[in-house]
Design a protein around this motif. Structure first.
Motif, PDB file in Angstrom:
ATOM      1  N   GLN A  21       0.823  -1.207   0.000  1.00  0.00           N
ATOM      2  CA  GLN A  21       0.000   0.000   0.000  1.00  0.00           C
ATOM      3  C   GLN A  21       0.860   1.262   0.000  1.00  0.00           C
ATOM      4  OE1 GLN A  21      -3.390   0.283  -0.344  1.00  0.00           O
ATOM      5  NE2 GLN A  21      -3.160  -1.871  -0.826  1.00  0.00           N
ATOM      6  N   LEU A  22       1.960   1.245   0.747  1.00  0.00           N
ATOM      7  CA  LEU A  22       2.860   2.400   0.743  1.00  0.00           C
ATOM      8  C   LEU A  22       3.507   2.579  -0.630  1.00  0.00           C
ATOM      9  CD1 LEU A  22       4.534   2.071   4.254  1.00  0.00           C
ATOM     10  CD2 LEU A  22       2.861   3.779   3.510  1.00  0.00           C
ATOM     11  N   TRP A  23       3.842   1.478  -1.276  1.00  0.00           N
ATOM     12  CA  TRP A  23       4.416   1.534  -2.616  1.00  0.00           C
ATOM     13  C   TRP A  23       3.420   2.120  -3.612  1.00  0.00           C
ATOM     14  CZ3 TRP A  23       3.916  -2.302  -6.864  1.00  0.00           C
ATOM     15  CH2 TRP A  23       4.793  -2.035  -7.901  1.00  0.00           C
ATOM     16  N   ILE A  24       2.155   1.717  -3.490  1.00  0.00           N
ATOM     17  CA  ILE A  24       1.111   2.244  -4.378  1.00  0.00           C
ATOM     18  C   ILE A  24       0.908   3.734  -4.142  1.00  0.00           C
ATOM     19  CG2 ILE A  24      -1.378   2.156  -4.848  1.00  0.00           C
ATOM     20  CD1 ILE A  24      -1.188  -0.884  -4.434  1.00  0.00           C
ATOM     21  N   VAL A  25       0.933   4.181  -2.885  1.00  0.00           N
ATOM     22  CA  VAL A  25       0.782   5.611  -2.581  1.00  0.00           C
ATOM     23  C   VAL A  25       1.952   6.391  -3.172  1.00  0.00           C
ATOM     24  CG1 VAL A  25       0.827   7.298  -0.697  1.00  0.00           C
ATOM     25  CG2 VAL A  25      -0.653   5.300  -0.550  1.00  0.00           C
ATOM     26  N   LYS A  26       3.172   5.852  -3.060  1.00  0.00           N
ATOM     27  CA  LYS A  26       4.344   6.510  -3.642  1.00  0.00           C
ATOM     28  C   LYS A  26       4.190   6.637  -5.159  1.00  0.00           C
ATOM     29  CE  LYS A  26       9.276   5.923  -4.443  1.00  0.00           C
ATOM     30  NZ  LYS A  26       9.148   6.026  -5.871  1.00  0.00           N
ATOM     31  N   LEU A  27       3.744   5.574  -5.810  1.00  0.00           N
ATOM     32  CA  LEU A  27       3.540   5.630  -7.256  1.00  0.00           C
ATOM     33  C   LEU A  27       2.488   6.670  -7.625  1.00  0.00           C
ATOM     34  CD1 LEU A  27       3.642   1.851  -8.263  1.00  0.00           C
ATOM     35  CD2 LEU A  27       5.355   3.603  -8.727  1.00  0.00           C
ATOM     36  N   GLN A  28       1.414   6.731  -6.858  1.00  0.00           N
ATOM     37  CA  GLN A  28       0.370   7.718  -7.141  1.00  0.00           C
ATOM     38  C   GLN A  28       0.884   9.147  -6.971  1.00  0.00           C
ATOM     39  OE1 GLN A  28      -2.821   6.479  -4.557  1.00  0.00           O
ATOM     40  NE2 GLN A  28      -3.832   5.343  -6.204  1.00  0.00           N
ATOM     41  N   LEU A  29       1.706   9.375  -5.954  1.00  0.00           N
ATOM     42  CA  LEU A  29       2.271  10.713  -5.752  1.00  0.00           C
ATOM     43  C   LEU A  29       3.228  11.070  -6.886  1.00  0.00           C
ATOM     44  CD1 LEU A  29       2.895  10.693  -1.896  1.00  0.00           C
ATOM     45  CD2 LEU A  29       1.152  11.952  -3.168  1.00  0.00           C
ATOM     46  N   ASP A  30       4.033  10.101  -7.342  1.00  0.00           N
ATOM     47  CA  ASP A  30       4.928  10.353  -8.470  1.00  0.00           C
ATOM     48  C   ASP A  30       4.132  10.689  -9.734  1.00  0.00           C
ATOM     49  OD1 ASP A  30       7.100   9.857  -6.849  1.00  0.00           O
ATOM     50  OD2 ASP A  30       7.431   7.809  -7.591  1.00  0.00           O
ATOM     51  N   ILE A  31       3.083   9.943  -9.971  1.00  0.00           N
ATOM     52  CA  ILE A  31       2.252  10.194 -11.156  1.00  0.00           C
ATOM     53  C   ILE A  31       1.585  11.560 -11.070  1.00  0.00           C
ATOM     54  CG2 ILE A  31       0.172   9.435 -12.379  1.00  0.00           C
ATOM     55  CD1 ILE A  31       1.033   6.549 -11.710  1.00  0.00           C
ATOM     56  N   SER A  32       1.082  11.901  -9.892  1.00  0.00           N
ATOM     57  CA  SER A  32       0.426  13.207  -9.756  1.00  0.00           C
ATOM     58  C   SER A  32       1.423  14.350  -9.930  1.00  0.00           C
ATOM     59  CB  SER A  32      -0.297  13.314  -8.418  1.00  0.00           C
ATOM     60  OG  SER A  32       0.635  13.382  -7.365  1.00  0.00           O
ATOM     61  N   SER A  33       2.648  14.193  -9.434  1.00  0.00           N
ATOM     62  CA  SER A  33       3.648  15.249  -9.627  1.00  0.00           C
ATOM     63  C   SER A  33       4.038  15.361 -11.103  1.00  0.00           C
ATOM     64  CB  SER A  33       4.882  14.999  -8.754  1.00  0.00           C
ATOM     65  OG  SER A  33       5.570  13.863  -9.215  1.00  0.00           O
ATOM     66  N   LEU A  34       4.122  14.234 -11.808  1.00  0.00           N
ATOM     67  CA  LEU A  34       4.411  14.276 -13.244  1.00  0.00           C
ATOM     68  C   LEU A  34       3.296  14.968 -14.024  1.00  0.00           C
ATOM     69  CD1 LEU A  34       5.962  10.767 -13.970  1.00  0.00           C
ATOM     70  CD2 LEU A  34       7.069  12.990 -14.198  1.00  0.00           C
ATOM     71  N   THR A  35       2.064  14.647 -13.705  1.00  0.00           N
ATOM     72  CA  THR A  35       0.948  15.283 -14.420  1.00  0.00           C
ATOM     73  C   THR A  35       0.873  16.774 -14.097  1.00  0.00           C
ATOM     74  OG1 THR A  35      -0.557  14.551 -12.671  1.00  0.00           O
ATOM     75  CG2 THR A  35      -0.438  13.188 -14.653  1.00  0.00           C
ATOM     76  N   ASP A  36       1.175  17.149 -12.862  1.00  0.00           N
ATOM     77  CA  ASP A  36       1.184  18.564 -12.506  1.00  0.00           C
ATOM     78  C   ASP A  36       2.269  19.310 -13.297  1.00  0.00           C
ATOM     79  OD1 ASP A  36      -0.897  18.353 -10.747  1.00  0.00           O
ATOM     80  OD2 ASP A  36       0.384  18.170  -8.965  1.00  0.00           O
ATOM     81  N   SER A  37       3.449  18.706 -13.409  1.00  0.00           N
ATOM     82  CA  SER A  37       4.510  19.356 -14.165  1.00  0.00           C
ATOM     83  C   SER A  37       4.153  19.451 -15.647  1.00  0.00           C
ATOM     84  CB  SER A  37       5.851  18.634 -13.974  1.00  0.00           C
ATOM     85  OG  SER A  37       5.773  17.331 -14.513  1.00  0.00           O
ATOM     86  N   LEU A  38       3.500  18.440 -16.191  1.00  0.00           N
ATOM     87  CA  LEU A  38       3.076  18.485 -17.592  1.00  0.00           C
ATOM     88  C   LEU A  38       2.019  19.567 -17.809  1.00  0.00           C
ATOM     89  CD1 LEU A  38       2.883  14.695 -18.569  1.00  0.00           C
ATOM     90  CD2 LEU A  38       4.515  16.402 -19.385  1.00  0.00           C
ATOM     91  N   VAL A  39       1.111  19.705 -16.880  1.00  0.00           N
ATOM     92  CA  VAL A  39       0.054  20.727 -16.996  1.00  0.00           C
ATOM     93  C   VAL A  39       0.674  22.109 -16.932  1.00  0.00           C
ATOM     94  CG1 VAL A  39      -1.921  21.721 -15.781  1.00  0.00           C
ATOM     95  CG2 VAL A  39      -1.798  19.266 -16.173  1.00  0.00           C
ATOM     96  N   THR A  40       1.637  22.316 -16.038  1.00  0.00           N
ATOM     97  CA  THR A  40       2.267  23.647 -15.945  1.00  0.00           C
ATOM     98  C   THR A  40       3.056  23.955 -17.207  1.00  0.00           C
ATOM     99  OG1 THR A  40       4.138  22.681 -14.757  1.00  0.00           O
ATOM    100  CG2 THR A  40       2.377  23.663 -13.426  1.00  0.00           C
ATOM    101  N   ILE A  41       3.706  22.945 -17.794  1.00  0.00           N
ATOM    102  CA  ILE A  41       4.451  23.174 -19.038  1.00  0.00           C
ATOM    103  C   ILE A  41       3.491  23.528 -20.159  1.00  0.00           C
ATOM    104  CG2 ILE A  41       5.834  22.006 -20.815  1.00  0.00           C
ATOM    105  CD1 ILE A  41       7.230  20.502 -18.571  1.00  0.00           C
ATOM    106  N   GLN A  42       2.368  22.842 -20.233  1.00  0.00           N
ATOM    107  CA  GLN A  42       1.397  23.122 -21.305  1.00  0.00           C
ATOM    108  C   GLN A  42       0.738  24.487 -21.121  1.00  0.00           C
ATOM    109  OE1 GLN A  42      -1.341  19.842 -21.405  1.00  0.00           O
ATOM    110  NE2 GLN A  42       0.015  18.564 -22.667  1.00  0.00           N
ATOM    111  N   ASN A  43       0.506  24.874 -19.896  1.00  0.00           N
ATOM    112  CA  ASN A  43      -0.141  26.143 -19.643  1.00  0.00           C
ATOM    113  C   ASN A  43       0.820  27.319 -19.926  1.00  0.00           C
ATOM    114  OD1 ASN A  43      -2.577  25.033 -18.979  1.00  0.00           O
ATOM    115  ND2 ASN A  43      -2.153  25.024 -16.774  1.00  0.00           N
ATOM    116  N   SER A  44       2.123  27.080 -19.776  1.00  0.00           N
ATOM    117  CA  SER A  44       3.074  28.165 -20.003  1.00  0.00           C
ATOM    118  C   SER A  44       3.262  28.455 -21.499  1.00  0.00           C
ATOM    119  CB  SER A  44       4.430  27.835 -19.384  1.00  0.00           C
ATOM    120  OG  SER A  44       5.006  26.720 -20.046  1.00  0.00           O
ATOM    121  N   ASN A  45       2.931  27.512 -22.361  1.00  0.00           N
ATOM    122  CA  ASN A  45       3.065  27.729 -23.811  1.00  0.00           C
ATOM    123  C   ASN A  45       1.941  28.516 -24.298  1.00  0.00           C
ATOM    124  OD1 ASN A  45       5.497  26.387 -23.956  1.00  0.00           O
ATOM    125  ND2 ASN A  45       4.540  24.447 -24.485  1.00  0.00           N
TER     126      ASN A  45
END
Length: 88
Positions: A64-88
């Protein structure tokens, strides 16, 4: 020419010696009875089953801790992608 076959009469079942099974003695029915407590529930004795449960719970917590870590990594990646797309 068609020939007719003689119809054979149905054979009657012959009386054979049937095996007579003796009825087994059925024990009398009893209502539910509480078993005597051999060990108190709150005893702190560690058994093999206790070790199995500890290993199982440890594996579940780890996964369960491993799954939470993966979810946090995925959410941080999607947040960074959204900020990159919004800056263009």
């Amino acid at each position: 020419m068609a020939t007719k076959k003689k119809a054979t009469p149905a054979k009657k079942p012959t009386a054979s010696k049937a095996r007579v099974s003796k009825a087994k003695a059925v024990p009398p029915m009893k209502s539910f009875v509480m078993s005597p407590d051999t060990k108190p529930f709150s005893s702190m004795k560690i058994t093999r089953q206790t070790v199995y449960w500890i290993i199982l719970v440890g594996f579940i917590v780890f996964s369960q801790l491993w799954i939470v870590k993966l979810q946090l990594d995925i959410s941080s990646l999607t947040d960074s992608l959204v900020t990159i797309q919004n800056s263009n």
